[in-house]
Design an enzyme around this catalytic site. Structure first.
Site, PDB file in Angstrom:
ATOM      1  N   ARG A 232       0.827  -1.194   0.000  1.00  0.00           N
ATOM      2  CA  ARG A 232       0.000   0.000   0.000  1.00  0.00           C
ATOM      3  C   ARG A 232       0.866   1.250   0.000  1.00  0.00           C
ATOM      4  O   ARG A 232       1.856   1.321   0.727  1.00  0.00           O
ATOM      5  CB  ARG A 232      -0.900   0.014   1.244  1.00  0.00           C
ATOM      6  CG  ARG A 232      -2.101  -0.914   1.141  1.00  0.00           C
ATOM      7  CD  ARG A 232      -3.101  -0.388   0.106  1.00  0.00           C
ATOM      8  NE  ARG A 232      -4.263  -1.271  -0.023  1.00  0.00           N
ATOM      9  CZ  ARG A 232      -4.446  -2.111  -1.041  1.00  0.00           C
ATOM     10  NH1 ARG A 232      -3.542  -2.215  -2.001  1.00  0.00           N
ATOM     11  NH2 ARG A 232      -5.537  -2.847  -1.095  1.00  0.00           N
ATOM     12  N   HIS A 280       0.193   0.895 -10.207  1.00  0.00           N
ATOM     13  CA  HIS A 280      -0.678  -0.006  -9.429  1.00  0.00           C
ATOM     14  C   HIS A 280      -1.241  -1.128 -10.316  1.00  0.00           C
ATOM     15  O   HIS A 280      -2.470  -1.317 -10.392  1.00  0.00           O
ATOM     16  CB  HIS A 280      -1.822   0.767  -8.746  1.00  0.00           C
ATOM     17  CG  HIS A 280      -2.303   0.068  -7.495  1.00  0.00           C
ATOM     18  ND1 HIS A 280      -2.606   0.726  -6.331  1.00  0.00           N
ATOM     19  CD2 HIS A 280      -2.490  -1.256  -7.244  1.00  0.00           C
ATOM     20  CE1 HIS A 280      -2.996  -0.154  -5.413  1.00  0.00           C
ATOM     21  NE2 HIS A 280      -2.929  -1.359  -5.951  1.00  0.00           N
TER      22      HIS A 280
END
Lengths: 317, 317
Positions: A232, A280
């Protein structure tokens, strides 16, 4: 008509609702992003699937029974302070796992094999070789030994790397040197490359900062130590990463996640030396597999069986 | 004084004679590249180690008994028409093998994960994701299933790729679909990525040409098929590679070897789309390991034992 499934998934490449409709005939599939067709009444909808869903949305569904996350992580849902006290199911899938460990292996190999150096030489048409260590000369330390961490460890070992694992509670994994929570400093001192696969919790927010980087070895067989993150973005302090690269505390980075996504075009990270950035995409949920997973869990739930892959709301993952 | 070892190794990063001197005390180690200190009389020297040695050099050594190659390949020695009829020992080493398969895995992963697309996006600060197949969606076909090919196959399988192998005589390898010489077309039609790990022989010279590329699948999960070569540059026809990339017959390449090395700075290859070039560094012989290997074989030879890793002069590898 069976009770509906509301979907609020905020990423561009997710546009496929067909797999959900095909796998759940007779069930209404409602796209919350389709603003012109939003239902005015959310009553009677038992299920919701989200990736960064609107804050308050799940709380506004009076008959909601089960919440689903599109990914393995759930921080993007738990950050909603109005979230109802209902079961939350994470997405676990073989494809999701294998794509993540492929990305991790690719990044470790790119740093091992000095890919950015050879990329630069190629762009300048320069023919020059460099001393090349073996994978077995490098210690890769994985932070977060869940499903993704363990699968990555297995593949990295097959490639010849030495592998360390760090997790809150100590694991026993064949061929992996395992460290538990309090042994973080020792783990860091023994890792030439660290790979972040941590969930985002209050404890892991900002954990990848100057203080942590300073505990990595000064010298490694590939120059400075390398920081890789596919967990994250909010676990990392990007100003500290830039500074660590500039001062040589870090020798390289691979980041798939960022404090704010999309990464701002002004970020210094884009152009740092020996920095590999991906948007991502390390492990993107496949709509077909996701639909199978959600349909299967709803089927279990309606048959009175226990839901699988439930999030522990106390630890936050 | 024991009989000497003459070394003629023509690559820049090979400058270390210490490991040879340390491992073979009392034996004269002669560097042929050191022009000021070349012996005028080559008599009495029993051993020679070469990488692209001067043509005629080995023939001019009246007492030569064993020839050693610095690499796994020996074409750079066999191309000398004056080569004496003496045993030729190739270099086989665990590090040499593992570095080669690391490079092969890196290249397959870079193409699988669309690394050149993301590299370009990074340089332009663009945040955009692309559909991502799994390693298990891709068939990697290895041409040349010797020590290097088998080790690469094992690691590629651990990464999740489907693996085909093609070799002159059919092999049986667990989990690998093996094809023999005459089944080349079938092998090619079933391979999304081909990896060249072939020795250079009259049969493999120019084998990677337009006719071969045309037999690869038209479409693969990553666009067009990909050609990877870490064997020998003279196995490939670079004009055909450029043309195949331009017309989309090939979707990408990774080359570590070239028809002429160093690759000419005028070559079109440097700047082709989705082309990854490295300067013959996939697997560079480590001087320490090489010295151990040569010292060990000389010891065997002088003890009357059979030499290992002998080249079959009939097949040329």
């Amino acid at each position: 008509m069976k009770s509906g499934l509301l979907i609020d998934v905020k990423f561009d490449s997710f546009g496929k609702f067909e797999p959900f409709r095909e796998l759940m005939p007779g069930r209404e599939i409602i796209s919350w992003r389709d603003e012109n067709n939003r239902p005015t009444d959310l009553g009677g909808i038992h299920y919701a699937l989200g990736w960064k869903p609107d804050a308050g949305l799940f709380a506004s569904m009076p008959d909601l029974k089960v919440m689903f996350s599109v990914g393995a992580g759930v921080d993007h849902i738990l950050c909603d302070p109005t979230l109802p006290d209902l079961p939350l199911v994470r997405f676990v899938d073989a494809g999701l796992t294998s794509r993540m460990s492929e990305w991790v292996c690719l990044q470790c190999l790119m740093h091992l094999r000095q890919q950015r150096t050879y990329d630069k030489q190629q762009s300048e048409r320069i023919w020059r070789d460099h001393k090349q260590p073996d994978a077995s000369d490098l210690r890769v330390g994985i932070m977060g030994m869940g499903v993704l961490g363990c699968n990555s460890a297995r593949k990295l070992k097959a490639l010849g790397f030495r592998v360390n694992g760090w997790s809150r509670s100590r694991k026993e994994i064949d061929g992996v040197s395992c460290y538990e929570g309090a042994q973080l400093d020792e783990f860091l001192g023994n890792s030439d490359i660290i790979v972040g696969l941590l969930p985002l919790t209050p404890q892991t927010t900002g954990i990848f900062n100057s203080a942590l980087f300073a505990k990595l070895p000064r010298e490694t067989p590939i120059g400075g130590p390398v920081f890789i993150n596919a967990g994250r973005g909010k676990s990392q302090v990007e100003a500290d990463i830039v500074s660590a690269l500039e001062t040589g505390v870090l020798g390289g980075i691979s980041l798939d996640v960022f404090e704010n996504e999309p990464l701002d075009s002004d970020s210094a990270l884009w152009v740092m030396d020996n920095a590999i950035l991906t948007p991502h995409v390390a492990s993107v949920s496949d709509a077909d597999a996701l639909a199978r997973h959600v349909a299967g869990q709803i089927e279990r739930f309606e048959a009175g069986l226990e839901l699988q892959h439930l999030v522990d709301m106390q630890v936050g993952y």
